[in-house]
Design a protein around this motif. Structure first.
Motif, short mmCIF file in Angstrom:
data_model
loop_
_atom_site.label_atom_id
_atom_site.label_comp_id
_atom_site.label_asym_id
_atom_site.label_seq_id
_atom_site.Cartn_x
_atom_site.Cartn_y
_atom_site.Cartn_z
N UNK A 164 -47.11 -17.05 14.59
CA UNK A 164 -45.84 -16.78 15.50
C UNK A 164 -45.08 -16.09 15.24
N UNK A 165 -44.74 -15.60 15.77
CA UNK A 165 -43.73 -13.55 15.82
C UNK A 165 -42.27 -14.46 15.95
N UNK A 195 -41.09 -12.17 9.39
CA UNK A 195 -41.13 -12.22 10.61
C UNK A 195 -42.66 -13.04 11.75
N UNK A 196 -42.79 -13.65 10.95
CA UNK A 196 -43.37 -15.32 11.64
C UNK A 196 -43.81 -16.61 11.18
#
Lengths: 435, 644
Positions: free
Chosen positions: B124-125, B134-135
């Motif tokens: 999930x970003x 970044x996720x």
């Protein structure tokens, strides 16, 4: 069942009591066939066992939620007047995510790449060519030749354009050595670049490395280099001489390091700066470009291990191998049990050379009697050449020179920085030993 | 606090997301410990930037895009005790921690949520730097189920997910955000409910019930930050707004009340706009450079802002909006604050100045008039000024205009952050599901029947079941059982019961751990000073009947002020060594003799008075039950002796 509903929106009821609606996605090749992958509206994928399904039907896709796409006010980037050619050979460096399947697909056009990395334009305009898309481990001397020929053709027709070769990282060091030997007296810089984190993630190192490679490709450094992260931070990249670089870690961003040697340059992509680290760097030249792009595929790189028998060498010789690079122990040794097989190989005009599995330090076969006996048998010492570089060099020499004495002479001579004669104290990593 | 009817009237709907850290041995995707051990760690630090990635719709995470564009750097500090190459995003994730999955399945079982057949880890970003990748890695474990509130109402569960916690933000300076990697990768269970909650009280009870059941798995981490709540709030006519990061349960009702009120106020503003005959198209982005007017004022604030390199003052006139910008929509926050939040977010500016707050900021009534003139605004119009670099000021005003247009639709869908004062602040637009894609480094996990049956053994009882158990097995009355169950000392009680065995003495132990502790806390005693060991030692005394309830109270009061003493030492000091029967009897005899008249007059009814006097002396040194028995016996003996 899966094919019938692939990419369709379905409603499913299961024996266990699930009632869900979502899109059926393809399964990865190695996933079990007994399950369906469903993407739910909340974005999650889940797996449902096929024999758990009591009811499945295709349903209409609800209208797509209106997504507010914010139009960004792109500042007019200062467009560079330079152009760089990017050659994509494969690997994760130039790829994008397909959100539907989660698969990674290669970027194929320059505009796609510029869209992903708009700052690239400030350094150089780009042209893209994608002659192959293969995994690093599938590269062979045949691909080295193809890449070398493409680069040579490019350098001959546009000598003022730098080149970037995007490459899978696993064997990038071999290819960089291959190009270093094949293409000499470069009119423009040649950079190999890769990514240790795939481009589909926000933390990917591909943009950082590519920007650094672009700075390198627009410089006046006339050498083939590997350009990758210098540390695990996004601060600077390093340009490593193509024959001195080795992938030293399975996964770190800074896996690529120069062995026994100092890198060519530090590159700071955000500051758009190159700091040269060596005095012997070759500058680009307008004349004298030489391309010898053949490689022999009858060269082997073998590692000595305790208990190894001469059979391995006999087998290679019998199979017609013309060059055998041994990764020996320490200063350059193998068990004397192998001596007869080595002698036999040399008699049959195969070239047998010695490197060290220590990686760091140089070969010196005069210290112990085993080394002296191996030299006597005709083994060529490889000085401080990396085993991989020695392997590529022998393949290149046998591919381009017919006279075995010339091959032997050139093998022990430094041609493009693959051999160095001084090793300083600092050229060895400092390991952690506790407080 | 408003009453139930009010919430019914406004059509309040709340969904709850509870995030609970799990107390398992290892992190979710690597072998680092969840609870750090030892302290001779190597500390290292590295810095990164995160680059927004595009979704299939070409949509990029706009917040991420801005963070990146601003050249935002993230500095990660890591201790090798608690993080490894996986947290540093330098090594691929390991397979998911099966223990965490098991706890999740156990919880799912208890609330009747149906597990999926195969677990897929997703990315999930999240590009605020709190995840080095970044996720956030997250996986959906089960769907459906419900919990029951005390009034019998069912709150449906939508999903249960297991996911990795993010890094803790240590601070921010200039363009750098500093994070600590210790928390990154700690397993979390995320329990999301349907928007079935209709009052703040129900929200609290839902959170308490879920929290309790999580604790009853025995695998929930305790302490600050181990539970976090997010809310989805809407009122009738409003929009679903996500409120992130309510750490204090006490704050939950206030956050809901404030957010409901904010939505109602925004709907009121929408009505007012229509009443004033305004349309979206009336709000136009016509910048006017008013730097010249501003530079003539005496305002220090304006001067300071204008002194920045390349700073200009840009303004727009908003027709017929006078008075609306100053409307209070949350305690201490005006409609203007919402505009300002947008300007800050999209434009990166420091803030806005609007006409409803003027004269102010050192701008006089004449300055305001001059601005009105320059903008050719009429009396009923409002204006908004941003002073910054031209590009930023433009972007800021563009965002203000966008937000003003949204006001015609009422409540914009947003993600907001809960503030410590119970208000909320704009964080970012509501993200879409496009932020989610598969974690290709981790193969799916088949939820086998073996895994499910081992999970069932961990399944926590529902609160109802747990109370029944406390009543039937632990001799507590229902009220005390209920109080204990939701109390922080519940686990300690269970430990004591395990240590000393079941029995009626546990009633006193539960009373001590819960009711007495709370009562003393209310009286101002520092009950936090009492250690677990001291409670255990007191329970031992209770078990051996060496102390009375009254004695327990005296000891705890004394320990609050002298926490370093042992229970035995305090009992010595207070003279709480229990008296033997003979001594007790002698004391009672003496009291009866001193009060002979009363006993003779009242007969057996003198019991209460004598008992009271006896306890004054014997409190803490003899058990009330024994005293009362002896008092009764002695009165009878005294009376029959008199008669005889």
């Amino acid at each position: 069942m899966s094919n019938e509903y692939l990419f369709k929106r379905v409603k499913i009821k299961t024996k266990t009591g699930l009632e869900i609606e979502g899109t059926v996605l393809p399964r990865y090749a190695l996933f079990s066939n007994e399950y369906l992958t469903i993407k739910l509206d909340n974005g999650y994928n889940i797996g449902i066992k096929k024999d758990n399904i009591v009811h499945i039907e295709e349903v209409e896709r609800p209208p797509k939620r209106e997504v507010v796409i914010y139009k960004l006010d792109e500042e007019a980037a200062t467009k560079s007047s330079k152009t760089t050619k990017i050659i994509l050979t494969g690997g994760t460096i130039a790829s994008k995510i397909d959100y539907e399947t989660g698969g990674v697909t290669p970027i194929l056009t320059a505009s796609e790449l510029l869209e992903a990395i708009p700052e690239l334009r400030e350094i150089t305009d780009i042209e893209l060519e994608s002659p192959m898309s293969i995994f690093s481990e599938e590269m062979t001397p045949h691909e080295w030749k193809r890449i070398a020929e493409i680069v040579a053709k490019e350098l001959l027709s546009n000598p003022d354009r730098g080149l970037i070769i995007a490459h899978g990282t696993d064997t990038m060091g071999y290819t960089s050595a291959a190009l270093s030997f094949a293409l000499q007296n470069l009119p423009s810089p040649v950079a190999l670049v890769g990514a240790q984190r795939s481009s589909d993630r926000p933390s990917s190192d591909s943009a950082f490395n590519l920007l650094a490679a672009a700075l390198y490709a627009t410089s006046n450094i006339g050498e083939v280099s590997v350009v990758m992260h210098g540390t695990i931070s996004d601060t600077y990249a390093l340009a490593h001489r193509g024959t001195r670089v080795r992938k030293m870690h399975t996964s770190r961003r800074d896996a690529f390091q120069s062995i026994n040697s100092l890198p060519i340059a530090k590159i700071l992509p955000y500051e758009k700066k190159i700091v040269l680290l060596r005095k012997d760097i070759k500058e680009t030249k307008q004349e004298g470009f030489e391309a010898k792009t053949n490689f022999s595929d009858k060269v082997a790189l073998i590692k000595f291990y305790p208990g190894m028998s001469g059979d391995v060498i006999d087998f290679l010789v019998d199979k017609g191998y013309r060059g055998i690079v041994i990764e020996g122990t320490g200063l350059g040794h193998v068990s004397l049990r192998l001596l007869n097989s080595i002698k036999r190989a040399v008699e049959q005009e195969a070239i047998v050379t010695m490197t060290s599995q220590c990686i760091f330090g140089t070969i010196n076969m005069n210290v112990y009697s085993t080394g002296r006996k191996l030299l006597e048998a005709g083994v060529l010492p490889s000085a401080d050449m990396l085993p991989e570089t020695a392997f590529v060099k022998l393949s290149w020499l046998l591919g381009n020179y017919n006279d075995i004495d010339v091959v032997k002479k050139l093998y022990v001579t430094n041609l493009v920085g693959e051999i160095e004669y001084r090793r300083t104290i600092s050229a060895f990593p400092r390991w952690y030993h506790g407080e | 606090m408003e009453n139930e009817n009010y919430y019914q009237k406004i059509g309040l709907k709340v969904g709850l997301e509870v995030h609970q850290q799990l107390d398992v041995e290892r992190k979710l995707f690597c072998n680092c410990p969840v609870t750090p051990q030892g302290d001779n760690a190597i500390l290292s630090s590295f810095e990164r930037r995160l680059r927004p990635t595009r979704s299939e719709l070409g949509e990029i995470d706009i917040a991420a895009y801005f963070e990146w564009k601003r050249g935002r750097k993230y500095i990660y500090q890591s201790s090798e005790n608690t993080s490894c190459l996986v947290e540093a995003d330098e090594e691929p994730p390991h397979p998911i921690n099966i223990e965490a999955v098991r706890v999740g399945l156990a919880f799912a079982h208890s609330v009747g949520s149906t597990p999926v057949d195969e677990l897929h880890v997703m990315r999930k970003i999240v590009i605020d730097g709190s995840n080095t990748t970044g996720f956030q890695r997250t996986a959906l474990l089960s769907i459906g189920g419900s919990i029951e509130l005390s009034n019998g109402k069912k709150i449906r569960i939508s999903t249960i997910c297991v996911e990795e916690d993010s890094s803790k933000k240590l601070g921010e300076e200039d363009n750098n955000v500093i994070y600590d990697l210790e928390r990154l990768g700690v397993p979390l269970l995320e329990i999301s409910t349907q928007p079935d909650i209709n009052t703040p009280e129900e929200a609290v009870e839902t959170a308490l019930t879920i929290g309790l059941m999580l604790r009853l798995t025995g695998k929930a981490k305790r302490g600050i930050g181990s539970v976090r709540q997010d809310l989805n709030i809407s009122v009738r006519g409003g929009t679903k707004v996500e409120v992130k990061g309510v750490q204090e349960l006490e704050l939950l009702p206030l956050v809901i009340e404030n957010e409901a009120r904010r939505q109602l106020k925004l709907l009121e503003i929408k009505e007012l706009l229509l009443q004033r005959g305004l349309k979206k198209e009336d709000i136009a982005l016509n910048f006017v450079d008013i730097t010249d007017v501003l530079s003539k004022t005496d305002s220090k604030v304006v001067k300071k802002l204008l002194s920045k390199e390349n700073a200009v003052g840009l303004a727009i006139c908003v027709p017929k909006m006078r008075g609306l910008l100053g409307m209070e929509i949350q305690p201490g926050k005006r409609f203007g604050t919402e505009l300002s939040d947008y300007a800050k977010f999209w434009g990166g500016v420091k803030g806005i100045i609007h006409s409803d707050e003027l004269p102010g900021y050192g701008l006089s009534i004449n300055d305001v008039r001059a601005i009105y003139e320059k903008l050719k605004c009429s009396e009923e119009d409002a204006f908004i000024v941003i002073i910054d670099e031209e590009r930023k000021a433009r972007e800021g005003l563009r965002a203000v205009v966008d937000r003003l247009k949204m006001a015609f639709d009422g409540v914009p869908p947003e993600t907001r952050a809960a503030m410590p004062d119970g208000t909320t602040r704009f964080m970012r637009p509501l993200p879409g599901s496009a932020r989610m894609y598969p974690e290709t480094d981790i193969p799916p996990l088949v939820i086998t029947s073996e895994l499910l049956s081992s999970a069932k053994q961990l399944a926590p009882p529902t609160p109802k079941e747990a109370i029944q158990l406390l009543v039937s097995e632990y001799n507590l009355n229902e009220e005390l059982a209920k109080e204990l169950l939701f109390d922080e000392n519940y686990a300690l009680f269970m430990d004591i019961a395990k240590l000393l065995g079941k029995g009626s003495y546990l009633k006193t132990v539960a009373w001590m751990l819960v009711q007495l502790r709370k009562a003393l806390k209310r009286e101002g005693f520092q009950v936090e000073n009492i250690t677990k060991e001291q409670y255990v030692s007191l329970s031992q005394k209770i078990y051996e009947e060496k102390i009375t309830k009254e004695g327990v109270e005296e000891v705890i009061k004394y320990l609050c002020n002298n926490p370093s003493l042992s229970v035995d030492e305090v009992m010595d000091k207070l003279g709480l060594k229990p008296l033997d029967m003979e001594a007790i009897n002698a004391i009672i005899k003496k009291i009866i003799e001193e009060n002979a008249k009363i006993v003779e007059e009242k007969g057996e009814k003198a019991f209460g008075i004598i008992m009271g006097k006896a306890m004054e002396i014997l409190r803490g040194r003899a058990q009330g039950k024994i005293v009362s028995e002896l008092v009764r016996r002695n009165i009878n003996e005294y009376l029959s002796a008199k008669k005889g």
